[in-house]
Design a protein around this motif. Structure first.
Motif, short mmCIF file in Angstrom:
data_model
loop_
_atom_site.label_atom_id
_atom_site.label_comp_id
_atom_site.label_asym_id
_atom_site.label_seq_id
_atom_site.Cartn_x
_atom_site.Cartn_y
_atom_site.Cartn_z
N UNK A 182 61.14 35.92 14.70
CA UNK A 182 60.81 36.88 13.64
C UNK A 182 61.05 36.31 12.25
N UNK A 183 61.82 35.23 12.16
CA UNK A 183 62.17 34.66 10.88
C UNK A 183 63.45 35.21 10.30
N UNK A 184 63.82 36.44 10.68
CA UNK A 184 65.00 37.07 10.07
C UNK A 184 65.85 37.87 11.04
N UNK A 185 65.65 37.68 12.33
CA UNK A 185 66.43 38.33 13.38
C UNK A 185 66.41 39.86 13.26
N UNK A 186 65.23 40.40 13.00
CA UNK A 186 65.08 41.86 12.89
C UNK A 186 64.69 42.52 14.21
N UNK A 187 64.56 41.75 15.27
CA UNK A 187 64.21 42.26 16.60
C UNK A 187 62.94 43.11 16.57
N UNK A 188 61.83 42.56 16.07
CA UNK A 188 60.61 43.37 15.96
C UNK A 188 59.83 43.52 17.26
N UNK A 189 60.14 42.70 18.27
CA UNK A 189 59.43 42.81 19.54
C UNK A 189 59.86 44.06 20.31
N UNK A 190 58.99 44.54 21.19
CA UNK A 190 59.29 45.68 22.05
C UNK A 190 58.96 45.31 23.49
N UNK A 191 59.86 45.63 24.41
CA UNK A 191 59.59 45.39 25.83
C UNK A 191 58.52 46.35 26.30
N UNK A 199 54.62 41.94 20.85
CA UNK A 199 55.17 40.60 21.00
C UNK A 199 55.47 40.05 19.62
N UNK A 200 55.84 38.78 19.55
CA UNK A 200 56.16 38.15 18.27
C UNK A 200 55.43 36.80 18.20
N UNK A 201 54.78 36.53 17.08
CA UNK A 201 54.17 35.23 16.85
C UNK A 201 54.94 34.50 15.77
N UNK A 202 55.01 33.17 15.88
CA UNK A 202 55.72 32.36 14.92
C UNK A 202 54.93 31.08 14.67
N UNK A 203 54.75 30.72 13.41
CA UNK A 203 53.97 29.54 13.07
C UNK A 203 54.69 28.26 13.46
N UNK A 223 56.64 29.48 19.14
CA UNK A 223 55.32 29.89 18.66
C UNK A 223 55.00 31.33 19.04
N UNK A 224 55.61 31.84 20.09
CA UNK A 224 55.41 33.25 20.46
C UNK A 224 56.51 33.70 21.42
N UNK A 225 56.68 35.01 21.51
CA UNK A 225 57.66 35.58 22.44
C UNK A 225 57.17 36.94 22.89
N UNK A 226 57.49 37.31 24.13
CA UNK A 226 57.10 38.61 24.65
C UNK A 226 58.07 39.03 25.74
N UNK A 227 58.02 40.30 26.11
CA UNK A 227 58.88 40.81 27.19
C UNK A 227 58.19 42.00 27.85
N UNK A 228 58.28 42.07 29.17
CA UNK A 228 57.65 43.15 29.93
C UNK A 228 58.63 43.69 30.97
N UNK A 229 58.33 44.89 31.48
CA UNK A 229 59.16 45.48 32.52
C UNK A 229 58.28 46.24 33.51
N UNK A 230 58.72 46.28 34.76
CA UNK A 230 58.07 47.11 35.77
C UNK A 230 58.92 48.33 36.08
N UNK A 231 59.94 48.56 35.27
CA UNK A 231 60.85 49.68 35.47
C UNK A 231 62.15 49.28 36.12
#
Length: 237
Positions: free
Chosen positions: A225-234, A22-26, A38-46
């Motif tokens: 992410x602060x810089x649009x680097x797409x660090x989160x993963x589903x 996920x991603x955390x942001x101050x 303040x945070x972001x996340x993503x999930x999948x069930x397929x």
């Protein structure tokens, strides 16, 4: 005892791995709380994928004021840029950055197939929060350097639920949830496990002269992410 400690350590490691995707942001008091991520996340069930972002204030509590006309109309948006190829949802392959968005704009309705407010008129729902897939591209003529790609309906490839505007924009009809501090949307998309994402809150605006670039990103409130680097993963549920 040793087995219990090992099990606890394994569970802790798993929790840290899941959290790391996920991603955390101050919190930034200088930003509008409704758009301060303040945070972001993503999930999948397929089959279905759920994208979430939490903000410092009340999600969805701030919308643009109506101007009474399409030209120059403003759009508020909670956006998840992704690593999906645009062809994953029916746009042209490698045409730009595929992003999922929750938007509100009181001056026009771009979801003609759906009646979000349930009043029997599918053409008056733009002011309510609704969902879009969009393809973003760079454009120095836009305030934030990004736009929703301009296209030619009937010539350029678009998803079947696209509203046939001259924009790479789809209206899939999935209802978002904005409750408390959380903005969330679930959409059908295959092969999403491990795909990268980010979270952005932004303002867009329709070109006042009705020409390209037709829909610009004019300002960005926050980038998780602060810089649009797409660090989160589903993550798989």
């Amino acid at each position: 005892m040793k087995t219990s400690l090992l099990a606890a350590a394994a569970l802790l490691a798993l929790g840290q791995t899941a959290f790391a995707h996920g991603i955390e942001s101050a919190i930034d008091p200088s930003k509008p709380a409704a758009f301060d991520i303040t945070s972001a996340s993503a999930t999948t069930d397929g089959r279905l994928s759920t994208f979430m972002m939490e903000v410092a204030g009340e999600a969805g509590s701030v919308k643009p004021e109506a101007t009474g006309k399409l030209q120059g109309a403003k759009v508020a948006a909670y956006v998840w840029p992704t690593g999906f190829d645009p062809s994953a949802v029916g746009f042209a392959e490698k045409s730009g950055i595929l992003a999922l968005a929750i938007t509100a704009h009181p001056d026009f309705d771009d979801t003609p197939l759906f009646d979000e407010n349930g009043d029997g008129d599918p053409a008056n729902d733009g002011a309510d929060w609704h969902s879009h897939w969009v393809v973003l591209g760079k454009d120095d003529g836009c305030g934030a350097g990004l736009k929703v790609l301009d296209v030619s309906p009937g010539i350029d490839l678009l998803p079947p639920t696209a509203p046939m505007l001259p924009l790479a924009l789809d209206s899939p009809g999935m209802s978002p949830s904005l409750k408390g501090k959380v903005a969330k949307i679930t959409v059908p998309v295959k092969g999403s496990e491990g795909v990268s994402f980010d979270a952005v809150t932004a303002e867009l605006q329709v070109n006042a002269e009705g020409k390209a670039p037709l829909l610009c990103v004019t300002g960005v409130h926050d980038v998780a992410s602060g810089d649009l680097t797409l660090p989160g993963k589903i993550m798989k549920q």
